[in-house]
Design a protein around this motif. Structure first.
Motif, mmCIF file in Angstrom:
data_model
loop_
_atom_site.group_PDB
_atom_site.id
_atom_site.type_symbol
_atom_site.label_atom_id
_atom_site.label_comp_id
_atom_site.label_asym_id
_atom_site.label_seq_id
_atom_site.Cartn_x
_atom_site.Cartn_y
_atom_site.Cartn_z
ATOM 1 N N ALA A 76 44.650 38.464 38.253
ATOM 2 C CA ALA A 76 43.510 38.941 37.455
ATOM 3 C C ALA A 76 43.551 38.384 36.035
ATOM 4 C CB ALA A 76 43.500 40.469 37.426
ATOM 5 N N LEU A 77 44.745 38.047 35.540
ATOM 6 C CA LEU A 77 44.872 37.494 34.193
ATOM 7 C C LEU A 77 44.183 36.146 34.053
ATOM 8 C CD1 LEU A 77 48.653 38.261 33.489
ATOM 9 C CD2 LEU A 77 46.677 39.558 32.665
ATOM 10 N N CYS A 78 43.924 35.499 35.169
ATOM 11 C CA CYS A 78 43.383 34.134 35.154
ATOM 12 C C CYS A 78 41.866 34.094 35.057
ATOM 13 C CB CYS A 78 43.823 33.381 36.417
ATOM 14 S SG CYS A 78 45.607 33.262 36.618
ATOM 15 N N LEU A 79 41.217 35.248 35.070
ATOM 16 C CA LEU A 79 39.759 35.269 35.173
ATOM 17 C C LEU A 79 39.078 35.734 33.890
ATOM 18 C CD1 LEU A 79 39.415 36.855 38.728
ATOM 19 C CD2 LEU A 79 39.450 34.424 38.111
ATOM 20 N N LYS A 80 37.931 35.138 33.609
ATOM 21 C CA LYS A 80 37.060 35.623 32.541
ATOM 22 C C LYS A 80 36.162 36.728 33.098
ATOM 23 C CE LYS A 80 35.305 31.541 31.405
ATOM 24 N NZ LYS A 80 34.601 30.479 30.629
ATOM 25 N N LEU A 81 35.387 37.337 32.250
ATOM 26 C CA LEU A 81 34.528 38.436 32.692
ATOM 27 C C LEU A 81 33.525 37.994 33.744
ATOM 28 C CD1 LEU A 81 33.768 40.299 29.334
ATOM 29 C CD2 LEU A 81 35.316 41.002 31.172
ATOM 30 N N ASP A 82 33.076 36.739 33.677
ATOM 31 C CA ASP A 82 32.092 36.260 34.642
ATOM 32 C C ASP A 82 32.722 35.734 35.926
ATOM 33 O OD1 ASP A 82 33.260 33.918 33.810
ATOM 34 O OD2 ASP A 82 31.437 33.024 32.971
ATOM 35 N N GLY A 83 34.054 35.877 36.050
ATOM 36 C CA GLY A 83 34.742 35.434 37.256
ATOM 37 C C GLY A 83 35.237 34.008 37.201
ATOM 38 N N ALA A 84 34.854 33.255 36.176
ATOM 39 C CA ALA A 84 35.333 31.880 36.034
ATOM 40 C C ALA A 84 36.787 31.881 35.577
ATOM 41 C CB ALA A 84 34.465 31.118 35.042
ATOM 42 N N LEU A 138 46.312 44.231 28.761
ATOM 43 C CA LEU A 138 46.595 45.509 29.433
ATOM 44 C C LEU A 138 45.365 46.054 30.147
ATOM 45 C CD1 LEU A 138 48.825 47.295 26.751
ATOM 46 C CD2 LEU A 138 49.561 46.086 28.812
ATOM 47 N N ARG A 139 44.183 45.865 29.553
ATOM 48 C CA ARG A 139 42.981 46.390 30.203
ATOM 49 C C ARG A 139 42.642 45.580 31.445
ATOM 50 N NH1 ARG A 139 38.673 43.173 31.634
ATOM 51 N NH2 ARG A 139 38.496 41.484 30.146
ATOM 52 N N ILE A 140 43.140 44.337 31.554
ATOM 53 C CA ILE A 140 42.891 43.523 32.743
ATOM 54 C C ILE A 140 43.766 43.979 33.907
ATOM 55 C CG2 ILE A 140 43.163 41.207 33.710
ATOM 56 C CD1 ILE A 140 42.314 40.100 30.980
ATOM 57 N N VAL A 141 45.059 44.208 33.651
ATOM 58 C CA VAL A 141 45.970 44.518 34.764
ATOM 59 C C VAL A 141 45.950 45.985 35.165
ATOM 60 C CG1 VAL A 141 47.512 42.597 34.201
ATOM 61 C CG2 VAL A 141 47.952 44.844 33.209
ATOM 62 N N THR A 142 45.626 46.883 34.249
ATOM 63 C CA THR A 142 45.692 48.315 34.562
ATOM 64 C C THR A 142 44.770 48.724 35.709
ATOM 65 O OG1 THR A 142 46.404 48.848 32.309
ATOM 66 C CG2 THR A 142 45.423 50.641 33.588
ATOM 67 N N PRO A 143 43.517 48.241 35.791
ATOM 68 C CA PRO A 143 42.670 48.623 36.927
ATOM 69 C C PRO A 143 43.165 48.079 38.268
ATOM 70 C CG PRO A 143 41.325 47.855 35.092
ATOM 71 C CD PRO A 143 42.738 47.496 34.767
ATOM 72 N N VAL A 144 44.047 47.090 38.245
ATOM 73 C CA VAL A 144 44.586 46.541 39.495
ATOM 74 C C VAL A 144 45.748 47.380 39.994
ATOM 75 C CG1 VAL A 144 45.550 44.477 40.584
ATOM 76 C CG2 VAL A 144 43.875 44.242 38.743
ATOM 77 N N LEU A 145 46.523 47.943 39.082
ATOM 78 C CA LEU A 145 47.745 48.670 39.435
ATOM 79 C C LEU A 145 47.436 50.152 39.674
ATOM 80 C CD1 LEU A 145 50.114 46.914 36.881
ATOM 81 C CD2 LEU A 145 49.836 46.426 39.323
ATOM 82 N N VAL A 146 46.595 50.414 40.677
ATOM 83 C CA VAL A 146 46.188 51.771 41.013
ATOM 84 C C VAL A 146 46.422 52.025 42.500
ATOM 85 C CG1 VAL A 146 44.504 51.958 39.146
ATOM 86 C CG2 VAL A 146 43.811 51.014 41.349
ATOM 87 N N SER A 147 46.489 53.289 42.859
ATOM 88 C CA SER A 147 46.790 53.667 44.238
ATOM 89 C C SER A 147 45.547 53.777 45.107
ATOM 90 C CB SER A 147 47.527 55.010 44.244
ATOM 91 O OG SER A 147 46.737 56.014 43.615
ATOM 92 N N SER A 148 44.361 53.819 44.502
ATOM 93 C CA SER A 148 43.131 53.992 45.264
ATOM 94 C C SER A 148 41.974 53.400 44.479
ATOM 95 C CB SER A 148 42.865 55.479 45.518
ATOM 96 O OG SER A 148 41.573 55.690 46.045
ATOM 97 N N ASP A 149 40.954 52.951 45.188
ATOM 98 C CA ASP A 149 39.742 52.502 44.499
ATOM 99 C C ASP A 149 38.587 53.480 44.702
ATOM 100 O OD1 ASP A 149 39.161 52.121 47.149
ATOM 101 O OD2 ASP A 149 38.795 49.954 46.991
ATOM 102 N N ARG A 150 38.894 54.629 45.241
ATOM 103 C CA ARG A 150 37.866 55.650 45.447
ATOM 104 C C ARG A 150 37.468 56.268 44.105
ATOM 105 N NH1 ARG A 150 38.264 60.860 49.592
ATOM 106 N NH2 ARG A 150 36.120 61.614 49.237
ATOM 107 N N GLY A 151 36.196 56.163 43.783
ATOM 108 C CA GLY A 151 35.709 56.714 42.527
ATOM 109 C C GLY A 151 36.069 55.892 41.304
ATOM 110 N N VAL A 152 36.492 54.639 41.520
ATOM 111 C CA VAL A 152 36.907 53.800 40.395
ATOM 112 C C VAL A 152 35.745 53.625 39.411
ATOM 113 C CG1 VAL A 152 36.291 51.681 41.643
ATOM 114 C CG2 VAL A 152 37.952 51.600 39.772
ATOM 115 N N PRO A 153 36.018 53.691 38.114
ATOM 116 C CA PRO A 153 34.936 53.538 37.123
ATOM 117 C C PRO A 153 34.302 52.150 37.194
ATOM 118 C CG PRO A 153 36.905 54.489 36.124
ATOM 119 C CD PRO A 153 37.306 54.023 37.484
#
Length: 468
Positions: A186-194, A105-120
């Motif tokens: 996004a589910l396919c990636l590790k934290l380092d992008g691999a 859930l923490r992987i997909v939630t940042p993708v399912l947003v309406s804007s990236d302005r001010g994203v944490p």
């Protein structure tokens, strides 16, 4: 309540008001009105209501809204739904599965947003979502709630969660293919992008799929939207690569090598022996007590009968944040079995002697556990994995150490079950002793089972030949 009893009246002008043009309509016996600055705005809204009425839409009596507008108004955001889903799954999930749910859930939630302005910041977002939004704790009354609703989060965490609450897409918008596909990617990636392991991707995908099915159950969605996206998790080949499973001789050498690694190695030699001779998972072995064993005495002629171990618990390591008791390990029943299930596993004479000698030399913990850390607590995976790594370096050649040969302690379990099947143990009985279903055993040990079939065929051939 919804109704077809709707009247939409003309627009009246009330001079001297900031919004002088008033649209009025009635649903059932309840009147409604809305004022606008210009007549064109009022006409536009009146046209929308008339179109809904002509399209045979029912209207909500309390709000005066057409049914589809009411549904959109009540539609939660993906962030809200994900929090609800994590809370729903928590009580009946193992600690490890709880952590897997939070991770997906923490992987997909940042993708399912309406804007990236001010994203944490990604690291902050990860901590906020995983540790505060999707981690569940009990409040003073014993009720389960998201941690963010029980404890006061640090300021940076609170700001991050507020950003997701504001910017998360509504569920019906989040599941549109153009939004869902990037989330699945996004589910396919590790934290380092691999790229993550195939099994990891599939596990995360199953969480998201289940969360979407829950949205259907709550009637936010009519059908699972995954069918509209040309995206599938990678297929996994569960069959074991037996090139890297230790044979009986190597398995015994590795277990003996552990026993030569000082006091801790001597103490845990029998722990590793259980993984091989009894087929216990490491988490099951860590929970074994003296009372779980039946250890018959030697016969008068010096032969040692077989014994038995009753496996009923598993102490899988996952972290205190995800367990009910705040311990770093989960105390649950057997994997994929009823809560009070017990697995009876016969143990060969060599392991009966090992267990009896372990009890004589090392005793047990106050609660009866055979294996314990130096301070008396539970044996941690870091401890037994470190010993295993040292044993591999003692036994294997430098070239083999670099390969996956006997790479982890679990390799002993694979070796033990393989030995049972090769020795001619009925596959159904081998599955029972291992704590597998026969279907799972067939998937993992297909190559060996095919070899056993050839032996069985030869036996049948001889029996048929004798009938002629």
């Amino acid at each position: 309540m919804l109704t077809y009893d709707v009247d939409i009246w003309g627009i009246r002008q009330r001079k001297g008001r900031t919004k002088p043009y008033e649209l009025r309509w009635r649903t059932g016996a309840r009147p409604h009105s809305k004022s606008f600055r210009t007549k064109e705005q009022a006409d536009g809204r009146r046209a929308e209501l008339l179109i809904a009425l002509r399209n045979r839409q029912q209207f909500d009596i309390d709000t005066g809204l057409p049914a589809f507008e009411l549904a959109d108004l009540e539609m939660p955001t993906w962030y809200q739904h994900a929090c609800t889903y994590a809370l729903m799954k928590w009580p009946k999930s193992s600690a490890k599965h709880r952590a897997s749910i939070a991770e997906a859930l923490r992987i997909v939630t940042p993708v399912l947003v309406s804007s990236d302005r001010g994203v944490p910041d990604p690291g902050l977002a990860r901590r906020a979502l995983r540790d505060w939004a999707f981690r569940i704790v009990r409040n003073d009354r014993g009720e389960l709630l998201a941690r963010k609703d029980v404890e006061t989060p640090p300021d940076d965490i609170a700001v991050a969660l507020a950003w997701f609450a504001r910017n998360s897409l509504k569920v019906n918008e989040a599941v549109r293919p153009r939004n869902l596909r990037p989330a699945l990617d996004a589910l396919c990636l590790k934290l380092d992008g691999a790229t993550a392991a195939d099994n990891t991707i599939r596990r995360r995908y199953n969480v998201v799929s289940n969360a979407l099915r829950y949205a259907i159950e709550l009637e936010f969605l009519a059908a699972n939207p995954l069918s509209k996206v040309d995206w599938e998790p990678p297929k996994t080949d569960d069959e074991i690569d037996f090139r890297y499973v230790p044979d009986p001789e190597l398995s015994r050498e590795l277990i003996d090598a552990v026993g030569k690694l000082g006091p801790r190695g001597e103490h845990l030699k029998t722990f590793f022996g259980g993984i091989y001779y009894a087929g216990t998972r490491p988490g099951e072995g860590a929970a074994l007590k003296e009372t779980d064993f039946v250890l018959p005495e030697e016969e008068e002629d010096g032969t040692q009968p077989w014994g038995e171990v009753l496996v009923s618990e598993s102490h899988a390591e996952v972290g205190s944040a995800w367990t009910d008791g705040g311990k770093p390990h989960d105390e649950r029943g057997l994997k994929h079995r009823a809560r009070n299930a017990v697995r009876s596993v016969p143990i060969p004479p060599v392991y009966v002697r090992m267990v009896r000698e372990h009890i004589r030399v090392h005793g047990t913990a106050p609660d009866g556990r055979l294996f314990r850390a130096a301070g008396g607590g539970r044996v941690r995976s870091t401890e037994y994995c470190d010993l295993w790594g040292q044993a591999r370096e003692m036994v294997l050649s430098p070239e083999d150490v670099k390969t996956p040969l006997a790479e982890v302690p679990y390799s002993l379990r694979l070796a033990g079950i393989s030995l049972w099947i090769k020795a001619g143990v009925d596959p159904v009985e081998a599955a029972r002793r291992a704590g597998h279903s026969f279907a799972v055993l067939s998937r993992f040990y297909a190559k060996i089972l095919r070899g056993a079939q050839r032996v069985a065929n030869a036996l049948i051939d001889r029996a048929l030949a004798g009938q002629r």
